[in-house]
Design a protein around this motif. Structure first.
Motif, mmCIF file in Angstrom:
data_model
loop_
_atom_site.group_PDB
_atom_site.id
_atom_site.type_symbol
_atom_site.label_atom_id
_atom_site.label_comp_id
_atom_site.label_asym_id
_atom_site.label_seq_id
_atom_site.Cartn_x
_atom_site.Cartn_y
_atom_site.Cartn_z
ATOM 1 N N TYR A 58 0.841 -1.194 0.000
ATOM 2 C CA TYR A 58 0.000 0.000 0.000
ATOM 3 C C TYR A 58 0.880 1.250 0.000
ATOM 4 O O TYR A 58 1.850 1.345 0.746
ATOM 5 C CB TYR A 58 -0.914 0.002 1.228
ATOM 6 N N ASP A 59 0.531 2.213 -0.830
ATOM 7 C CA ASP A 59 1.321 3.437 -0.971
ATOM 8 C C ASP A 59 0.786 4.523 -0.037
ATOM 9 O O ASP A 59 -0.294 5.056 -0.249
ATOM 10 C CB ASP A 59 1.257 3.902 -2.423
ATOM 11 N N ALA A 61 2.193 7.440 0.377
ATOM 12 C CA ALA A 61 2.681 8.753 -0.050
ATOM 13 C C ALA A 61 1.548 9.713 -0.391
ATOM 14 O O ALA A 61 0.705 9.427 -1.250
ATOM 15 C CB ALA A 61 3.605 8.600 -1.260
ATOM 16 N N SER A 194 5.130 14.033 -3.423
ATOM 17 C CA SER A 194 4.277 13.036 -4.066
ATOM 18 C C SER A 194 3.356 13.674 -5.094
ATOM 19 O O SER A 194 3.129 14.892 -5.088
ATOM 20 C CB SER A 194 3.428 12.299 -3.016
ATOM 21 N N PHE A 215 9.329 8.736 -2.789
ATOM 22 C CA PHE A 215 9.287 7.525 -3.610
ATOM 23 C C PHE A 215 8.696 7.786 -4.990
ATOM 24 O O PHE A 215 8.290 6.852 -5.685
ATOM 25 C CB PHE A 215 8.465 6.438 -2.897
ATOM 26 N N THR A 216 8.672 9.052 -5.397
ATOM 27 C CA THR A 216 8.083 9.426 -6.676
ATOM 28 C C THR A 216 9.158 10.024 -7.564
ATOM 29 O O THR A 216 9.950 10.858 -7.115
ATOM 30 C CB THR A 216 6.940 10.444 -6.465
#
Length: 246
Positions: A58-59, A61, A194, A215-216
């Motif tokens: 599951y993200d 962000a 994000s 994380f993008t």
């Protein structure tokens, strides 16, 4: 902006065109807590709801804590009504465990953050705030662990908000109250890592600075419509709206 001004409920006299409002995300933008947050969050879900839901993969962000709980628990088959009935109990348990277990040794500040905040905080024409999906008490625990809490006298938080786009109007209302004057939308900057940070700014006609410290990817942030995409906040000086000195 002097911190004492926020505490007193006013801001210094700004430039004739009005103050800048700079709204920072926390996780992935100002700091990283590492994997410990998922473990703490999951343990609280398990105790309150009896399951963590589909947390693996599951993200988190850009999402609000409130929205994350709803997503995971309804995906696990719980009725939305039942989830909402217990969400205050979840928040209490989660924030308590965060305060007790969050290890500063596993945290890190993102590049350029301390110097940038120190410099911008000196500006009489800049109002610093938070725009974060964290529950407010959880946000204060995280910032306090790394000595950043005192920079932010106010903010819009994830308490009660399912979607991040609910947050900019809250931040603007608070900022206008502190400034005791209107703040033009073109003088508001939302800074995050994000796609959802960028989208919530775009939804309200606000400018955004996206940093690729989460994380993008830069490409995803650019395609989402960020006005500036930076590797990190060490590069903020090239954003002439407020960070580059005249």
């Amino acid at each position: 902006m002097a911190l004492s001004s926020v505490a007193e409920g006013t801001v210094p006299e700004a430039a004739a065109e009005g103050p800048w409002l700079v709204l920072f995300d926390i996780d992935g933008t100002l700091l990283s807590c590492g994997p410990q947050i998922r473990a703490i969050f999951g343990s609280a879900l398990e105790e309150v709801y009896g399951t963590t839901g589909p947390m693996e993969g599951y993200d988190f962000a850009g999402r609000t804590d409130h929205g994350i709980v709803l997503d995971l628990m309804t995906a696990a088959g719980l009725e939305r009504r039942r989830v909402l009935e217990r969400i205050a109990a979840f928040e209490e348990l989660y924030v308590g465990r965060l305060a007790a277990r969050l290890d500063a040794a596993e945290m890190r500040l993102m590049p350029g953050v301390p110097d940038l905040l120190r410099d911008v905080n000196r500006r009489a024409d800049v109002l610093l705030g938070l725009l974060t999906g964290n529950f407010e008490r959880g946000a204060r625990v995280k910032l306090g662990r790394v000595g950043l809490d005192d920079y932010f006298g106010f903010g819009a938080f994830g308490d009660g908000a399912v979607d991040r786009s609910e947050l900019p109007p809250r931040a603007l209302e608070l900022a206008r109250g502190l400034a005791r004057r209107s703040i033009a939308r073109e003088r508001v900057l939302v800074i995050g890592d994000s796609v959802l940070d960028v989208r919530c700014a775009r939804d309200h006609g606000l400018r955004s600075i996206a940093v690729a410290t989460g994380f993008t990817s830069r490409r995803e942030l650019r395609e989402a419509g960020a006005h500036h995409v930076l590797d990190d906040l060490l590069d903020a000086g090239r954003c002439s709206e407020v960070f580059a000195r005249p």
